[in-house]
Design a protein around this motif. Structure first.
Motif, PDB file in Angstrom:
ATOM      1  N   PHE A  90       0.839  -1.194   0.000  1.00  0.00           N
ATOM      2  CA  PHE A  90       0.000   0.000   0.000  1.00  0.00           C
ATOM      3  C   PHE A  90       0.876   1.247   0.000  1.00  0.00           C
ATOM      4  O   PHE A  90       1.990   1.262   0.536  1.00  0.00           O
ATOM      5  CB  PHE A  90      -0.943   0.011   1.207  1.00  0.00           C
ATOM      6  N   LEU A  91       0.348   2.292  -0.608  1.00  0.00           N
ATOM      7  CA  LEU A  91       1.012   3.589  -0.691  1.00  0.00           C
ATOM      8  C   LEU A  91      -0.052   4.661  -0.599  1.00  0.00           C
ATOM      9  O   LEU A  91      -0.941   4.740  -1.459  1.00  0.00           O
ATOM     10  CB  LEU A  91       1.785   3.700  -2.012  1.00  0.00           C
ATOM     11  N   HIS A  92       0.014   5.469   0.449  1.00  0.00           N
ATOM     12  CA  HIS A  92      -0.950   6.544   0.638  1.00  0.00           C
ATOM     13  C   HIS A  92      -0.176   7.812   1.009  1.00  0.00           C
ATOM     14  O   HIS A  92       0.401   7.895   2.100  1.00  0.00           O
ATOM     15  CB  HIS A  92      -1.954   6.192   1.739  1.00  0.00           C
ATOM     16  N   THR A  93      -0.153   8.767   0.103  1.00  0.00           N
ATOM     17  CA  THR A  93       0.544  10.025   0.341  1.00  0.00           C
ATOM     18  C   THR A  93      -0.359  11.193  -0.039  1.00  0.00           C
ATOM     19  O   THR A  93      -1.232  11.067  -0.901  1.00  0.00           O
ATOM     20  CB  THR A  93       1.843  10.115  -0.478  1.00  0.00           C
ATOM     21  N   ASN A  94      -0.123  12.317   0.601  1.00  0.00           N
ATOM     22  CA  ASN A  94      -0.896  13.523   0.307  1.00  0.00           C
ATOM     23  C   ASN A  94       0.060  14.714   0.366  1.00  0.00           C
ATOM     24  O   ASN A  94       0.328  15.257   1.441  1.00  0.00           O
ATOM     25  CB  ASN A  94      -2.033  13.683   1.315  1.00  0.00           C
ATOM     26  N   LYS A  95       0.592  15.061  -0.804  1.00  0.00           N
ATOM     27  CA  LYS A  95       1.566  16.141  -0.888  1.00  0.00           C
ATOM     28  C   LYS A  95       0.981  17.338  -1.616  1.00  0.00           C
ATOM     29  O   LYS A  95      -0.148  17.287  -2.116  1.00  0.00           O
ATOM     30  CB  LYS A  95       2.829  15.637  -1.592  1.00  0.00           C
ATOM     31  N   LYS A  96       1.753  18.409  -1.689  1.00  0.00           N
ATOM     32  CA  LYS A  96       1.256  19.635  -2.301  1.00  0.00           C
ATOM     33  C   LYS A  96       0.874  19.443  -3.761  1.00  0.00           C
ATOM     34  O   LYS A  96      -0.139  19.956  -4.226  1.00  0.00           O
ATOM     35  CB  LYS A  96       2.304  20.745  -2.180  1.00  0.00           C
ATOM     36  N   LYS A  97       1.700  18.703  -4.497  1.00  0.00           N
ATOM     37  CA  LYS A  97       1.470  18.567  -5.937  1.00  0.00           C
ATOM     38  C   LYS A  97       0.606  17.383  -6.303  1.00  0.00           C
ATOM     39  O   LYS A  97       0.016  17.356  -7.382  1.00  0.00           O
ATOM     40  CB  LYS A  97       2.810  18.476  -6.674  1.00  0.00           C
ATOM     41  N   GLU A  98       0.521  16.365  -5.424  1.00  0.00           N
ATOM     42  CA  GLU A  98      -0.284  15.197  -5.765  1.00  0.00           C
ATOM     43  C   GLU A  98      -0.596  14.366  -4.535  1.00  0.00           C
ATOM     44  O   GLU A  98       0.109  14.416  -3.516  1.00  0.00           O
ATOM     45  CB  GLU A  98       0.427  14.333  -6.804  1.00  0.00           C
ATOM     46  N   ALA A  99      -1.662  13.597  -4.658  1.00  0.00           N
ATOM     47  CA  ALA A  99      -2.046  12.619  -3.645  1.00  0.00           C
ATOM     48  C   ALA A  99      -2.166  11.264  -4.325  1.00  0.00           C
ATOM     49  O   ALA A  99      -2.684  11.171  -5.443  1.00  0.00           O
ATOM     50  CB  ALA A  99      -3.360  13.003  -2.989  1.00  0.00           C
ATOM     51  N   VAL A 100      -1.681  10.209  -3.666  1.00  0.00           N
ATOM     52  CA  VAL A 100      -1.692   8.863  -4.236  1.00  0.00           C
ATOM     53  C   VAL A 100      -2.319   7.902  -3.237  1.00  0.00           C
ATOM     54  O   VAL A 100      -1.988   7.920  -2.044  1.00  0.00           O
ATOM     55  CB  VAL A 100      -0.261   8.385  -4.589  1.00  0.00           C
ATOM     56  N   ASP A 101      -3.235   7.068  -3.741  1.00  0.00           N
ATOM     57  CA  ASP A 101      -3.812   5.974  -2.965  1.00  0.00           C
ATOM     58  C   ASP A 101      -3.655   4.705  -3.793  1.00  0.00           C
ATOM     59  O   ASP A 101      -4.245   4.587  -4.875  1.00  0.00           O
ATOM     60  CB  ASP A 101      -5.282   6.230  -2.656  1.00  0.00           C
ATOM     61  N   HIS A 102      -2.852   3.758  -3.279  1.00  0.00           N
ATOM     62  CA  HIS A 102      -2.509   2.566  -4.051  1.00  0.00           C
ATOM     63  C   HIS A 102      -2.533   1.369  -3.111  1.00  0.00           C
ATOM     64  O   HIS A 102      -1.797   1.321  -2.123  1.00  0.00           O
ATOM     65  CB  HIS A 102      -1.115   2.736  -4.665  1.00  0.00           C
ATOM     66  N   ASP A 103      -3.399   0.396  -3.406  1.00  0.00           N
ATOM     67  CA  ASP A 103      -3.500  -0.823  -2.604  1.00  0.00           C
ATOM     68  C   ASP A 103      -3.435  -2.019  -3.543  1.00  0.00           C
ATOM     69  O   ASP A 103      -4.163  -2.063  -4.552  1.00  0.00           O
ATOM     70  CB  ASP A 103      -4.809  -0.854  -1.815  1.00  0.00           C
ATOM     71  N   PHE A 104      -2.587  -2.995  -3.195  1.00  0.00           N
ATOM     72  CA  PHE A 104      -2.345  -4.116  -4.104  1.00  0.00           C
ATOM     73  C   PHE A 104      -2.034  -5.369  -3.288  1.00  0.00           C
ATOM     74  O   PHE A 104      -1.398  -5.295  -2.242  1.00  0.00           O
ATOM     75  CB  PHE A 104      -1.168  -3.784  -5.024  1.00  0.00           C
ATOM     76  N   ALA A 105      -2.466  -6.533  -3.797  1.00  0.00           N
ATOM     77  CA  ALA A 105      -2.203  -7.806  -3.127  1.00  0.00           C
ATOM     78  C   ALA A 105      -1.811  -8.847  -4.166  1.00  0.00           C
ATOM     79  O   ALA A 105      -2.256  -8.793  -5.313  1.00  0.00           O
ATOM     80  CB  ALA A 105      -3.424  -8.276  -2.349  1.00  0.00           C
ATOM     81  N   GLU A 106      -0.956  -9.808  -3.749  1.00  0.00           N
ATOM     82  CA  GLU A 106      -0.488 -10.861  -4.634  1.00  0.00           C
ATOM     83  C   GLU A 106      -0.556 -12.216  -3.925  1.00  0.00           C
ATOM     84  O   GLU A 106      -0.421 -12.297  -2.704  1.00  0.00           O
ATOM     85  CB  GLU A 106       0.964 -10.626  -5.059  1.00  0.00           C
ATOM     86  N   LEU A 107      -0.721 -13.275  -4.727  1.00  0.00           N
ATOM     87  CA  LEU A 107      -0.677 -14.635  -4.220  1.00  0.00           C
ATOM     88  C   LEU A 107       0.080 -15.483  -5.230  1.00  0.00           C
ATOM     89  O   LEU A 107      -0.179 -15.400  -6.435  1.00  0.00           O
ATOM     90  CB  LEU A 107      -2.089 -15.187  -4.026  1.00  0.00           C
ATOM     91  N   GLY A 108       1.040 -16.287  -4.740  1.00  0.00           N
ATOM     92  CA  GLY A 108       1.866 -17.079  -5.640  1.00  0.00           C
ATOM     93  C   GLY A 108       2.044 -18.508  -5.150  1.00  0.00           C
ATOM     94  O   GLY A 108       1.924 -18.807  -3.954  1.00  0.00           O
TER      95      GLY A 108
END
Length: 229
Positions: A57-75
Protein backbone atom coordinates in the motif's frame (compact mmCIF):
# COMPACT_ATOMS: atom_id res chain seq x y z
CA UNK A 1 10.84 7.43 -6.84
CA UNK A 2 7.41 8.98 -6.50
CA UNK A 3 8.17 12.52 -7.63
CA UNK A 4 7.95 13.49 -11.28
CA UNK A 5 6.37 10.34 -12.70
CA UNK A 6 2.83 9.61 -13.84
CA UNK A 7 2.82 5.82 -13.78
CA UNK A 8 -0.06 4.20 -11.93
CA UNK A 9 1.96 1.03 -11.25
CA UNK A 10 4.05 0.86 -8.09
CA UNK A 11 5.83 -2.53 -8.04
CA UNK A 12 5.94 -4.34 -4.69
CA UNK A 13 9.32 -5.89 -3.86
CA UNK A 14 9.72 -9.43 -5.24
CA UNK A 15 9.43 -11.79 -2.28
CA UNK A 16 12.47 -13.99 -1.57
CA UNK A 17 11.51 -16.36 1.28
CA UNK A 18 14.24 -18.93 0.40
CA UNK A 19 12.27 -21.90 1.73
CA UNK A 20 14.16 -25.14 2.35
CA UNK A 21 11.78 -27.78 3.79
CA UNK A 22 8.19 -28.59 4.70
CA UNK A 23 6.76 -26.52 7.53
CA UNK A 24 9.13 -23.56 7.15
CA UNK A 25 7.62 -20.11 7.04
CA UNK A 26 8.88 -16.63 6.30
CA UNK A 27 7.43 -13.21 7.14
CA UNK A 28 8.69 -9.76 6.22
CA UNK A 29 7.87 -6.08 6.07
CA UNK A 30 9.51 -3.63 3.64
CA UNK A 31 9.16 0.06 2.86
CA UNK A 32 11.01 2.85 1.05
CA UNK A 33 11.40 6.63 1.04
CA UNK A 34 8.21 7.01 -1.01
CA UNK A 35 6.24 5.15 1.71
CA UNK A 36 5.47 2.20 -0.58
CA UNK A 37 5.10 -0.50 2.10
CA UNK A 38 4.71 -4.26 1.69
CA UNK A 39 3.82 -7.01 4.18
CA UNK A 40 4.73 -10.49 2.93
CA UNK A 41 4.54 -14.10 4.04
CA UNK A 42 5.41 -17.54 2.66
CA UNK A 43 4.96 -21.14 3.79
CA UNK A 44 6.39 -24.47 2.63
CA UNK A 45 3.45 -26.90 2.32
CA UNK A 46 5.79 -29.73 1.30
CA UNK A 47 9.52 -30.27 0.84
CA UNK A 48 9.38 -28.61 -2.60
CA UNK A 49 6.07 -26.71 -2.81
CA UNK A 50 5.66 -23.22 -1.38
CA UNK A 51 2.92 -20.59 -1.27
CA UNK A 52 3.44 -16.89 -0.76
CA UNK A 53 1.29 -13.80 -0.43
CA UNK A 54 1.80 -10.08 -0.02
CA UNK A 55 -0.14 -6.87 0.51
CA UNK A 56 1.33 -3.50 -0.43
CA UNK A 57 0.00 0.00 0.00
CA UNK A 58 1.01 3.59 -0.69
CA UNK A 59 -0.95 6.54 0.64
CA UNK A 60 0.54 10.02 0.34
CA UNK A 61 -0.90 13.52 0.31
CA UNK A 62 1.57 16.14 -0.89
CA UNK A 63 1.26 19.64 -2.30
CA UNK A 64 1.47 18.57 -5.94
CA UNK A 65 -0.28 15.20 -5.76
CA UNK A 66 -2.05 12.62 -3.65
CA UNK A 67 -1.69 8.86 -4.24
CA UNK A 68 -3.81 5.97 -2.97
CA UNK A 69 -2.51 2.57 -4.05
CA UNK A 70 -3.50 -0.82 -2.60
CA UNK A 71 -2.34 -4.12 -4.10
CA UNK A 72 -2.20 -7.81 -3.13
CA UNK A 73 -0.49 -10.86 -4.63
CA UNK A 74 -0.68 -14.64 -4.22
CA UNK A 75 1.87 -17.08 -5.64
CA UNK A 76 2.59 -20.80 -5.81
CA UNK A 77 5.92 -22.37 -6.70
CA UNK A 78 8.75 -24.86 -6.44
CA UNK A 79 11.86 -24.59 -4.27
CA UNK A 80 14.93 -26.76 -3.84
CA UNK A 81 18.25 -26.61 -2.06
CA UNK A 82 21.43 -26.66 -4.13
CA UNK A 83 24.57 -27.94 -2.40
CA UNK A 84 24.75 -26.84 1.24
CA UNK A 85 24.16 -23.12 1.13
CA UNK A 86 22.09 -22.22 -1.93
CA UNK A 87 18.34 -22.15 -2.61
CA UNK A 88 16.51 -21.94 -5.94
CA UNK A 89 12.83 -20.91 -6.10
CA UNK A 90 10.45 -20.54 -9.04
CA UNK A 91 7.03 -18.95 -8.45
CA UNK A 92 4.04 -17.93 -10.51
CA UNK A 93 1.04 -15.98 -9.34
CA UNK A 94 -1.68 -13.37 -9.65
CA UNK A 95 -2.21 -9.94 -8.13
CA UNK A 96 -4.87 -7.26 -8.09
CA UNK A 97 -5.74 -3.92 -6.56
CA UNK A 98 -6.80 -0.30 -7.04
CA UNK A 99 -4.82 2.85 -7.75
CA UNK A 100 -5.65 6.56 -7.75
CA UNK A 101 -3.64 9.72 -8.33
CA UNK A 102 -4.86 13.31 -7.86
CA UNK A 103 -2.61 16.01 -9.35
CA UNK A 104 -2.92 19.67 -8.36
CA UNK A 105 -1.22 23.06 -8.33
CA UNK A 106 -1.37 25.88 -5.71
CA UNK A 107 -3.07 28.22 -8.19
CA UNK A 108 -5.43 25.90 -10.10
CA UNK A 109 -6.23 23.31 -7.47
CA UNK A 110 -6.94 19.82 -8.86
CA UNK A 111 -5.73 19.57 -12.45
CA UNK A 112 -6.10 15.84 -13.14
CA UNK A 113 -7.52 12.73 -11.50
CA UNK A 114 -6.53 9.23 -12.60
CA UNK A 115 -7.94 6.02 -11.12
CA UNK A 116 -8.51 2.41 -12.06
CA UNK A 117 -8.02 -1.23 -11.21
CA UNK A 118 -4.85 -3.27 -11.61
CA UNK A 119 -4.53 -6.95 -12.52
CA UNK A 120 -1.21 -8.78 -12.69
CA UNK A 121 0.20 -12.19 -13.66
CA UNK A 122 3.82 -12.86 -12.80
CA UNK A 123 6.60 -15.45 -12.89
CA UNK A 124 9.66 -15.14 -10.66
CA UNK A 125 12.97 -16.90 -10.04
CA UNK A 126 14.96 -16.46 -6.77
CA UNK A 127 18.53 -17.64 -6.34
CA UNK A 128 21.14 -17.08 -3.63
CA UNK A 129 24.22 -15.93 -5.47
CA UNK A 130 26.13 -15.06 -2.25
CA UNK A 131 29.07 -15.96 -0.75
CA UNK A 132 28.30 -15.47 2.87
CA UNK A 133 30.71 -13.24 4.75
CA UNK A 134 30.90 -11.83 8.25
CA UNK A 135 31.97 -8.29 9.07
CA UNK A 136 33.19 -7.40 12.54
CA UNK A 137 31.60 -4.07 13.56
CA UNK A 138 30.67 -2.67 16.98
CA UNK A 139 32.29 -5.58 18.76
CA UNK A 140 30.41 -8.40 17.02
CA UNK A 141 30.23 -10.32 13.74
CA UNK A 142 27.46 -9.44 11.26
CA UNK A 143 26.84 -12.33 8.80
CA UNK A 144 25.93 -11.00 5.35
CA UNK A 145 24.38 -12.90 2.42
CA UNK A 146 23.50 -11.85 -1.14
CA UNK A 147 20.87 -12.99 -3.60
CA UNK A 148 19.04 -12.17 -6.81
CA UNK A 149 15.45 -12.34 -8.05
CA UNK A 150 14.14 -12.01 -11.61
CA UNK A 151 10.45 -11.24 -12.10
CA UNK A 152 8.40 -10.78 -15.27
CA UNK A 153 4.88 -9.36 -14.89
CA UNK A 154 1.95 -8.78 -17.23
CA UNK A 155 -0.10 -5.90 -15.78
CA UNK A 156 -3.42 -4.51 -17.01
CA UNK A 157 -5.07 -1.22 -16.05
CA UNK A 158 -8.84 -1.78 -16.02
CA UNK A 159 -11.90 0.39 -15.43
CA UNK A 160 -9.62 3.38 -16.05
CA UNK A 161 -11.08 6.85 -15.50
CA UNK A 162 -9.37 10.12 -16.37
CA UNK A 163 -10.95 13.15 -14.69
CA UNK A 164 -13.90 10.91 -13.78
CA UNK A 165 -14.54 10.05 -17.44
CA UNK A 166 -14.00 6.54 -18.90
CA UNK A 167 -10.66 6.27 -20.71
CA UNK A 168 -8.77 3.64 -22.68
CA UNK A 169 -7.40 0.81 -20.58
CA UNK A 170 -3.69 -0.02 -20.88
CA UNK A 171 -1.47 -3.05 -20.41
CA UNK A 172 2.28 -3.59 -20.16
CA UNK A 173 4.91 -6.25 -19.61
CA UNK A 174 7.42 -5.42 -16.89
CA UNK A 175 10.80 -6.99 -16.23
CA UNK A 176 11.90 -6.41 -12.62
CA UNK A 177 15.40 -7.70 -11.76
CA UNK A 178 16.59 -7.06 -8.20
CA UNK A 179 19.52 -7.85 -5.95
CA UNK A 180 19.28 -8.07 -2.20
CA UNK A 181 21.57 -8.23 0.81
CA UNK A 182 20.65 -9.67 4.22
CA UNK A 183 22.34 -8.96 7.52
CA UNK A 184 21.62 -11.28 10.44
CA UNK A 185 20.53 -9.24 13.45
CA UNK A 186 19.62 -11.79 16.13
CA UNK A 187 18.31 -15.36 15.94
CA UNK A 188 16.03 -15.80 12.89
CA UNK A 189 15.65 -12.03 12.39
CA UNK A 190 17.42 -10.43 9.40
CA UNK A 191 17.56 -6.93 7.96
CA UNK A 192 17.25 -6.79 4.17
CA UNK A 193 18.06 -4.18 1.54
CA UNK A 194 16.61 -4.53 -2.00
CA UNK A 195 17.81 -2.60 -5.02
CA UNK A 196 16.52 -3.15 -8.54
CA UNK A 197 15.10 -1.79 -11.76
CA UNK A 198 11.84 -1.88 -13.64
CA UNK A 199 11.66 -2.08 -17.44
CA UNK A 200 8.45 -1.76 -19.44
CA UNK A 201 8.44 -3.62 -22.76
CA UNK A 202 5.58 -1.53 -24.20
CA UNK A 203 5.30 2.22 -24.65
CA UNK A 204 2.42 3.37 -22.47
CA UNK A 205 1.31 6.75 -21.12
CA UNK A 206 -0.06 5.80 -17.70
CA UNK A 207 1.11 2.22 -17.13
CA UNK A 208 4.86 2.52 -17.54
CA UNK A 209 8.06 1.60 -15.71
CA UNK A 210 8.62 4.90 -13.93
CA UNK A 211 8.91 3.48 -10.40
CA UNK A 212 11.94 1.31 -9.63
CA UNK A 213 12.22 -1.30 -6.89
CA UNK A 214 14.07 0.04 -3.84
CA UNK A 215 13.13 -1.29 -0.41
CA UNK A 216 14.53 -1.94 3.04
CA UNK A 217 12.96 -4.06 5.75
CA UNK A 218 13.11 -6.99 8.17
CA UNK A 219 12.63 -10.74 7.61
CA UNK A 220 12.11 -13.69 9.93
CA UNK A 221 12.48 -17.35 8.83
CA UNK A 222 11.50 -20.23 11.10
CA UNK A 223 11.52 -23.99 10.64
CA UNK A 224 14.17 -24.22 7.90
CA UNK A 225 17.13 -26.53 7.49
CA UNK A 226 20.33 -25.83 9.33
CA UNK A 227 23.01 -23.92 7.42
CA UNK A 228 23.28 -20.70 5.50
CA UNK A 229 20.58 -19.53 3.08
Amino acid sequence: MLAGCSSLYFPPPPQVPLLTQKGEWSASMHTNLSQNTAIQGAYAVSDHLGVMGSASFLHTNKKKEAVDHDFAELGLGYFTRIADHRVLEVYGGYGGGRTKRVERTPTEGITRTLEGGLNKYFVQVNYTSKEKKSYHVLGRDWPLTYGTAMRASYVTLTDFHLNRQPAFNEDNIFFEPITYARVKLVGPLDAQFISGSNFGLKHRKFLKASNSVFQFGIIVNLGGQEGEK
